[in-house]
Motif scaffolding. Structure first.
Motif, short mmCIF file in Angstrom:
data_model
loop_
_atom_site.label_atom_id
_atom_site.label_comp_id
_atom_site.label_asym_id
_atom_site.label_seq_id
_atom_site.Cartn_x
_atom_site.Cartn_y
_atom_site.Cartn_z
N GLU A 58 14.31 4.47 -2.38
CA GLU A 58 15.09 3.47 -2.80
C GLU A 58 15.01 2.95 -4.00
OE1 GLU A 58 16.35 -0.82 -1.49
OE2 GLU A 58 15.70 0.25 0.25
N LEU A 59 15.66 2.90 -5.20
CA LEU A 59 15.56 2.84 -6.41
C LEU A 59 14.86 1.28 -6.64
CD1 LEU A 59 15.37 3.21 -9.49
CD2 LEU A 59 17.60 2.72 -9.62
N ARG A 60 15.63 0.32 -6.13
CA ARG A 60 15.13 -1.20 -6.07
C ARG A 60 13.89 -1.31 -5.58
NH1 ARG A 60 18.20 -5.28 -7.31
NH2 ARG A 60 20.02 -4.21 -6.80
N ARG A 61 13.60 -0.61 -4.39
CA ARG A 61 12.24 -0.88 -3.81
C ARG A 61 11.18 -0.38 -4.85
NH1 ARG A 61 10.30 1.64 1.38
NH2 ARG A 61 8.28 0.73 1.51
N TYR A 62 11.50 1.02 -5.13
CA TYR A 62 10.30 1.82 -6.01
C TYR A 62 10.10 0.99 -7.25
CZ TYR A 62 9.26 4.65 -9.81
OH TYR A 62 8.57 5.57 -10.79
N LEU A 63 11.39 0.34 -7.95
CA LEU A 63 10.87 -0.44 -9.20
C LEU A 63 10.27 -1.82 -9.06
CD1 LEU A 63 14.46 -0.22 -10.97
CD2 LEU A 63 12.14 1.13 -11.58
N ASP A 64 9.73 -2.16 -7.67
CA ASP A 64 9.36 -3.54 -7.24
C ASP A 64 7.83 -3.01 -6.96
OD1 ASP A 64 11.44 -5.11 -7.57
OD2 ASP A 64 11.86 -5.36 -5.51
N THR A 65 7.49 -1.73 -6.87
CA THR A 65 6.25 -1.33 -6.51
C THR A 65 5.22 -1.32 -7.72
OG1 THR A 65 7.25 0.60 -5.14
CG2 THR A 65 4.95 0.63 -5.91
N GLU A 66 4.19 -2.10 -7.65
CA GLU A 66 3.12 -2.37 -8.70
C GLU A 66 1.97 -1.37 -8.75
OE1 GLU A 66 2.21 -6.51 -8.56
OE2 GLU A 66 4.39 -7.05 -8.53
N THR A 67 1.65 -0.80 -7.89
CA THR A 67 0.41 0.01 -7.73
C THR A 67 0.57 1.40 -7.42
OG1 THR A 67 -0.43 -0.67 -5.70
CG2 THR A 67 -1.22 -1.97 -7.37
N VAL A 68 0.02 2.27 -7.57
CA VAL A 68 -0.17 3.76 -7.03
C VAL A 68 -0.29 3.70 -5.66
CG1 VAL A 68 -1.22 6.04 -7.22
CG2 VAL A 68 -1.02 4.60 -9.68
N GLY A 69 -1.09 2.96 -5.19
CA GLY A 69 -1.34 2.67 -3.55
C GLY A 69 -0.15 2.08 -2.91
N GLU A 70 0.74 1.33 -3.52
CA GLU A 70 1.73 0.99 -2.78
C GLU A 70 2.92 1.99 -2.88
OE1 GLU A 70 3.50 -2.51 -4.97
OE2 GLU A 70 1.55 -3.91 -4.48
N LEU A 71 2.95 2.93 -4.01
CA LEU A 71 3.82 4.05 -4.14
C LEU A 71 3.53 5.01 -3.18
CD1 LEU A 71 6.29 5.43 -5.20
CD2 LEU A 71 4.58 6.17 -7.31
N SER A 72 2.20 5.39 -2.84
CA SER A 72 1.71 6.22 -1.79
C SER A 72 2.21 5.65 -0.50
CB SER A 72 0.25 6.20 -1.93
OG SER A 72 -0.36 7.32 -1.12
N ASP A 73 2.04 4.58 -0.25
CA ASP A 73 2.60 3.99 1.13
C ASP A 73 3.94 4.12 1.18
OD1 ASP A 73 0.00 3.29 1.78
OD2 ASP A 73 0.35 1.03 1.27
N MET A 74 4.85 4.04 0.25
CA MET A 74 6.16 4.24 0.28
C MET A 74 6.52 5.64 0.37
SD MET A 74 9.19 3.39 -2.74
CE MET A 74 8.78 1.75 -2.98
N ILE A 75 5.92 6.52 -0.24
CA ILE A 75 6.21 8.14 -0.01
C ILE A 75 5.75 8.32 1.36
CG2 ILE A 75 5.28 10.31 -0.53
CD1 ILE A 75 4.90 8.86 -3.45
N ALA A 76 4.72 7.90 2.05
CA ALA A 76 4.40 8.15 3.25
C ALA A 76 5.39 7.89 4.45
CB ALA A 76 3.25 7.75 3.70
N GLY A 77 6.21 6.60 4.05
CA GLY A 77 6.87 5.95 4.90
C GLY A 77 8.22 6.81 4.86
N SER A 78 8.56 7.08 3.74
CA SER A 78 9.65 7.95 3.59
C SER A 78 9.76 9.36 3.99
CB SER A 78 10.12 8.26 2.07
OG SER A 78 11.37 8.74 1.79
N ALA A 79 8.56 10.03 4.08
CA ALA A 79 8.15 11.29 4.61
C ALA A 79 8.27 11.28 5.81
CB ALA A 79 7.03 11.82 4.08
N GLU A 80 7.78 10.21 6.63
CA GLU A 80 7.61 10.23 8.05
C GLU A 80 9.12 9.95 8.78
OE1 GLU A 80 5.07 7.22 9.46
OE2 GLU A 80 3.33 8.15 8.60
N ALA A 81 9.88 8.97 7.84
CA ALA A 81 11.28 8.62 8.27
C ALA A 81 12.17 10.06 8.37
CB ALA A 81 11.74 7.57 7.36
N ASP A 82 11.93 10.92 7.25
CA ASP A 82 12.80 11.97 7.33
C ASP A 82 12.47 13.11 8.34
OD1 ASP A 82 14.13 11.17 5.11
OD2 ASP A 82 12.75 12.04 3.69
#
Length: 83
Positions: A58-82
């Motif tokens: 999700e673009l808005r959520r991605y742009l609110d991400t400040e650290t590499v760790g937050e992005l990693s968590d977002m990727i992991a969550g998205s992969a699990e949801a898929d």
């Protein structure tokens, strides 16, 4: 993809976008502190992440991400949801 590979893969992708060594990229790395970070670099990273991991973020959520760790968590969550 095993979850233990995600941080390493993401560090390499961020390093490619920022022209920094992958070893310099940690979960605590703040995107704003990574060299010449810009909106173009953010979009390049988004595209690279989505292509590499085969996900859509999700673009808005991605742009609110400040650290590499937050992005990693977002990727992991998205992969699990898929699944």
């Amino acid at each position: 993809m095993p979850s233990h590979e995600l941080p390493e893969d993401l560090a390499r992708i961020v390093a490619d976008v920022t022209d920094l060594p992958a070893e310099a990229i940690t979960p605590g790395s703040c995107f704003q502190d990574l060299g010449e970070w810009s909106s173009l670099a953010a979009l390049r990273l988004l595209t690279a992440v989505e292509e590499h991991f085969g996900i859509r973020l999700e673009l808005r959520r991605y742009l609110d991400t400040e650290t590499v760790g937050e992005l990693s968590d977002m990727i992991a969550g998205s992969a699990e949801a898929d699944r």
